[in-house]
Design a protein around this motif. Sequence first.
Motif, PDB file in Angstrom:
ATOM      1  N   VAL A  40     -66.718 -24.350  34.822  1.00  0.00           N
ATOM      2  CA  VAL A  40     -66.774 -22.947  34.386  1.00  0.00           C
ATOM      3  C   VAL A  40     -68.205 -22.397  34.532  1.00  0.00           C
ATOM      4  O   VAL A  40     -68.389 -21.217  34.839  1.00  0.00           O
ATOM      5  N   LEU A  41     -69.218 -23.249  34.385  1.00  0.00           N
ATOM      6  CA  LEU A  41     -70.609 -22.811  34.604  1.00  0.00           C
ATOM      7  C   LEU A  41     -70.839 -22.494  36.087  1.00  0.00           C
ATOM      8  O   LEU A  41     -71.562 -21.550  36.420  1.00  0.00           O
ATOM      9  N   LYS A  42     -70.229 -23.287  36.968  1.00  0.00           N
ATOM     10  CA  LYS A  42     -70.341 -23.002  38.407  1.00  0.00           C
ATOM     11  C   LYS A  42     -69.658 -21.687  38.752  1.00  0.00           C
ATOM     12  O   LYS A  42     -70.170 -20.905  39.547  1.00  0.00           O
ATOM     13  N   VAL A  65     -63.555 -20.598  27.773  1.00  0.00           N
ATOM     14  CA  VAL A  65     -63.928 -19.246  28.166  1.00  0.00           C
ATOM     15  C   VAL A  65     -65.435 -19.183  27.949  1.00  0.00           C
ATOM     16  O   VAL A  65     -65.938 -19.583  26.898  1.00  0.00           O
ATOM     17  N   LEU A  66     -66.151 -18.703  28.955  1.00  0.00           N
ATOM     18  CA  LEU A  66     -67.606 -18.620  28.878  1.00  0.00           C
ATOM     19  C   LEU A  66     -68.027 -17.165  29.010  1.00  0.00           C
ATOM     20  O   LEU A  66     -67.646 -16.486  29.957  1.00  0.00           O
ATOM     21  N   TYR A  67     -68.789 -16.690  28.031  1.00  0.00           N
ATOM     22  CA  TYR A  67     -69.382 -15.357  28.102  1.00  0.00           C
ATOM     23  C   TYR A  67     -70.866 -15.528  28.383  1.00  0.00           C
ATOM     24  O   TYR A  67     -71.521 -16.368  27.740  1.00  0.00           O
ATOM     25  N   VAL A  68     -71.391 -14.738  29.320  1.00  0.00           N
ATOM     26  CA  VAL A  68     -72.801 -14.831  29.705  1.00  0.00           C
ATOM     27  C   VAL A  68     -73.429 -13.451  29.564  1.00  0.00           C
ATOM     28  O   VAL A  68     -72.904 -12.470  30.097  1.00  0.00           O
ATOM     29  N   LEU A  89     -75.621 -22.312  37.345  1.00  0.00           N
ATOM     30  CA  LEU A  89     -76.253 -23.602  37.593  1.00  0.00           C
ATOM     31  C   LEU A  89     -77.300 -23.421  38.678  1.00  0.00           C
ATOM     32  O   LEU A  89     -77.061 -22.791  39.699  1.00  0.00           O
ATOM     33  N   LYS A  90     -78.481 -24.017  38.464  1.00  0.00           N
ATOM     34  CA  LYS A  90     -79.585 -23.841  39.404  1.00  0.00           C
ATOM     35  C   LYS A  90     -79.365 -24.588  40.706  1.00  0.00           C
ATOM     36  O   LYS A  90     -79.792 -24.178  41.750  1.00  0.00           O
ATOM     37  N   ARG A  91     -78.710 -25.762  40.619  1.00  0.00           N
ATOM     38  CA  ARG A  91     -78.463 -26.529  41.837  1.00  0.00           C
ATOM     39  C   ARG A  91     -77.057 -27.091  41.781  1.00  0.00           C
ATOM     40  O   ARG A  91     -76.486 -27.242  40.709  1.00  0.00           O
ATOM     41  N   ILE A 126     -79.374 -25.360  34.071  1.00  0.00           N
ATOM     42  CA  ILE A 126     -78.759 -24.118  33.612  1.00  0.00           C
ATOM     43  C   ILE A 126     -79.823 -23.028  33.541  1.00  0.00           C
ATOM     44  O   ILE A 126     -80.919 -23.261  33.040  1.00  0.00           O
ATOM     45  N   GLU A 127     -79.484 -21.858  34.070  1.00  0.00           N
ATOM     46  CA  GLU A 127     -80.443 -20.757  34.107  1.00  0.00           C
ATOM     47  C   GLU A 127     -80.872 -20.340  32.703  1.00  0.00           C
ATOM     48  O   GLU A 127     -80.045 -20.169  31.816  1.00  0.00           O
TER      49      GLU A 127
END
Length: 116
Positions: A104-106, A29-32, A111-113, A75-76
């Motif tokens: 999960v980052l996508k 689980v990713l919280y941003v 993700l920048k690229r 990564i931003e």
Amino acid sequence: MKKKYRIKKNDEFQAVFKQGKSFANRQFVLYVLDKPGQAYFRIGLSVSKKIGKAVVRNRVKRYIRQVFLEERDNIEAGKDYVIIARIPVAEMDYFEVKKSLLHVLKRANVLKREEN
């Protein structure tokens, strides 16, 4: 990871949980949380005792930190990330963890690229 790149205080974790957006897959689980004035990103890790004993939990945390270290240019910045590991992570090797974490980052669109 240097200290300035880590989230350690409970207040900081709670701020990300309450104000941030969450994204998930089976393993993470990713919280941003957006932090516009911050020139870098910070990560906080949460690996429960349900995952396994200390050796397993520490291995999972090392894997996650290594993925962020390798992908830091993609990564931003200007965000706080809190990663919560779920039980299936305990049986995964590094490459599976990396693939799942990048997935999960996508989904979070941070993700920048695009990865190959």
